[in-house]
Scaffold this active site. Structure first.
Site, PDB file in Angstrom:
ATOM      1  CG  ASP A 137      -1.892   1.097   1.290  1.00 18.00           C
ATOM      2  OD1 ASP A 137      -1.691   2.107   0.582  1.00 18.00           O
ATOM      3  OD2 ASP A 137      -2.878   0.969   2.037  1.00 18.00           O
ATOM      4  CG  ASP A 155      -0.313   6.019 -12.866  1.00 20.19           C
ATOM      5  OD1 ASP A 155      -1.497   6.310 -13.049  1.00 20.19           O
ATOM      6  OD2 ASP A 155       0.360   5.338 -13.669  1.00 20.19           O
ATOM      7  CB  SER A 156      -3.745   6.702  -7.244  1.00 18.01           C
ATOM      8  OG  SER A 156      -4.433   7.905  -7.481  1.00 18.01           O
ATOM      9  CG  ASP A 158     -11.275   7.239 -10.088  1.00 13.25           C
ATOM     10  OD1 ASP A 158     -10.497   8.069 -10.575  1.00 13.25           O
ATOM     11  OD2 ASP A 158     -12.002   6.497 -10.783  1.00 13.25           O
ATOM     12  N   PRO A 162      -9.195   0.974  -2.903  1.00 19.36           N
ATOM     13  CG  PRO A 162      -8.062  -0.433  -4.390  1.00 19.36           C
ATOM     14  CD  PRO A 162      -9.435  -0.034  -3.956  1.00 19.36           C
TER      15      PRO A 162
HETATM   16  N1  SAM Z   1      -4.306   5.736 -15.290  1.00 21.40           N
HETATM   17  C1  SAM Z   1      -5.190   5.263 -14.308  1.00 21.40           C
HETATM   18  C2  SAM Z   1      -6.339   6.122 -13.968  1.00 21.40           C
HETATM   19  O1  SAM Z   1      -6.137   7.257 -13.506  1.00 21.40           O
HETATM   20  O2  SAM Z   1      -7.454   5.696 -14.170  1.00 21.40           O
HETATM   21  C3  SAM Z   1      -4.468   4.710 -13.134  1.00 21.40           C
HETATM   22  C4  SAM Z   1      -3.957   3.396 -13.552  1.00 21.40           C
HETATM   23  S1  SAM Z   1      -3.052   2.424 -12.490  1.00 21.40           S
HETATM   24  C5  SAM Z   1      -3.612   0.879 -13.090  1.00 21.40           C
HETATM   25  C6  SAM Z   1      -3.705   2.619 -10.876  1.00 21.40           C
HETATM   26  C7  SAM Z   1      -3.143   1.595  -9.924  1.00 21.40           C
HETATM   27  O3  SAM Z   1      -3.139   2.107  -8.606  1.00 21.40           O
HETATM   28  C8  SAM Z   1      -3.939   0.292  -9.860  1.00 21.40           C
HETATM   29  O4  SAM Z   1      -3.202  -0.754 -10.423  1.00 21.40           O
HETATM   30  C9  SAM Z   1      -4.207   0.080  -8.369  1.00 21.40           C
HETATM   31  O5  SAM Z   1      -4.077  -1.281  -7.968  1.00 21.40           O
HETATM   32  C10 SAM Z   1      -3.146   0.978  -7.750  1.00 21.40           C
HETATM   33  N2  SAM Z   1      -3.458   1.397  -6.385  1.00 21.40           N
HETATM   34  C11 SAM Z   1      -4.675   1.749  -5.885  1.00 21.40           C
HETATM   35  N3  SAM Z   1      -4.567   2.058  -4.580  1.00 21.40           N
HETATM   36  C12 SAM Z   1      -3.255   1.901  -4.254  1.00 21.40           C
HETATM   37  C13 SAM Z   1      -2.528   2.055  -3.043  1.00 21.40           C
HETATM   38  N4  SAM Z   1      -3.144   2.430  -1.909  1.00 21.40           N
HETATM   39  N5  SAM Z   1      -1.191   1.822  -3.066  1.00 21.40           N
HETATM   40  C14 SAM Z   1      -0.571   1.433  -4.213  1.00 21.40           C
HETATM   41  N6  SAM Z   1      -1.223   1.255  -5.385  1.00 21.40           N
HETATM   42  C15 SAM Z   1      -2.543   1.493  -5.405  1.00 21.40           C
END
Ligand code: SAM
Length: 283
Positions: A137, A155-156, A158, A162
């Site tokens: 995380d 690059d998260s 919404d 998570p």
């Molecule tokens: N371009 C995308 C968008 O804005 O719609 C984002 C794409 S990228 C796939 C986002 C990634 O953030 C996901 O793979 C998700 O698993 C990851 N993610 C979400 N919450 C997170 C957290 N707390 N720590 C690390 N990664 C996280």
């Protein structure tokens, strides 16, 4: 028979793409993961039914997340990406020979595995020797970092599920602490167009403004995201995104890009009046 992927952008607005076939469907500990193939947008990844990227327009998002801060701080050596399990931000970053180390902190190992298999266009550079992947995380990872990174790319997903913790005051404060004295943080900043998105965008902006001395918002057109008008945050300890742009230096690197250029860099920070007003309301 027609097969369509639809995402509700508001309770009364739907965005749909006709699907040729579904390539993957799975459930991780964190989210549902789907990969579809389509005629118009090529392959695309959705998490919990929300569009993450398509092969057709991902270059816009990833170029704007990476080249905007790198053109301001082209000597950045150590970079942290939080989220970004599709590999698109890594692909753009490894083009910089001066970048020595990239930590990618992705909560969901299955996203990386599935993208490696089905989205080779973005998941192409995980094997670069400068990249270390941490399946953790991001909210927890950043707590122990201090004065370590030149650039942090958030690059998260919404601000729910998570990704929720990656939009908190605690997280932005820890990003500030994790950056060196001339460090930059960029983040995907949601959209200002639909009401619910605008509220989330304002909330994030307020917290970033409270955490960083320099905080600006820039925009890009991303056809598959809600409203198509997407915002990014640029927060920094020292560098101004336009006054400190190293356009000559960046252009001398000779990168071929499809969206980003240094004129667009300056223009991207010129926001529509209604967006400026929403931002000023919380500054
Ligand atoms: N371009 C995308 C968008 O804005 O719609 C984002 C794409 S990228 C796939 C986002 C990634 O953030 C996901 O793979 C998700 O698993 C990851 N993610 C979400 N919450 C997170 C957290 N707390 N720590 C690390 N990664 C996280």
């Amino acid at each position: 028979m027609e097969l369509w992927f639809s995402e509700k952008h508001t309770p009364s607005v739907k965005f749909s793409i006709q699907v040729d076939r579904q390539l993957y469907c799975g459930q991780s500990e964190f989210q549902r993961i789907d990969i579809f193939d389509s005629k118009e947008f090529g392959r695309f990844l959705t998490l919990d039914g929300f569009m993450m990227l398509t092969e057709k327009d991902e270059f816009i998002y990833h170029e704007m997340m990476v080249h905007i801060p790198m053109a301001v701080h082209p000597t950045a050596k150590k970079v942290l990406i939080i989220g970004g399990g599709d590999g698109g931000a890594i692909r753009e970053l490894v083009r910089y020979p001066l970048v020595e180390h990239i930590d990618l902190v992705e909560i969901d190992e299955l996203v990386v595995e599935v993208c490696k298999k089905h989205l080779p266009q973005t998941a192409c550079c995980f094997n670069d020797e400068r990249v270390t992947i941490h399946f953790q995380d991001g909210l927890k990872f950043i707590r122990r970092c201090e004065n370590e990174y030149d650039l942090i790319i958030v690059d998260s997903t919404d601000p729910f599920g998570p990704g929720e913790g990656l939009f908190t005051k605690e997280f932005y404060g820890n990003c500030y602490k994790a950056l060196k004295e001339d460090g930059i943080m960029v983040n995907q900043h949601e959209s200002a167009f639909y009401l619910d998105d605008a509220v989330a965008m304002q909330r994030a902006h307020k917290r970033i403004v409270e955490s960083f001395p320099i905080s600006r918002v820039y925009q890009a057109h991303i056809p598959t995201y809600p409203s198509g008008h997407w915002l990014f945050g640029f927060a920094s300890k020292k560098y101004h995104p336009i006054e400190d742009l190293k356009a000559v230096k960046w252009n001398a690197m000779g990168f071929k890009t499809r969206y980003y250029n240094t004129q667009l860099h300056v223009g991207a920070f010129a926001l529509p009046n209604y967006v400026e007003e929403l931002l000023k309301d919380v500054e």
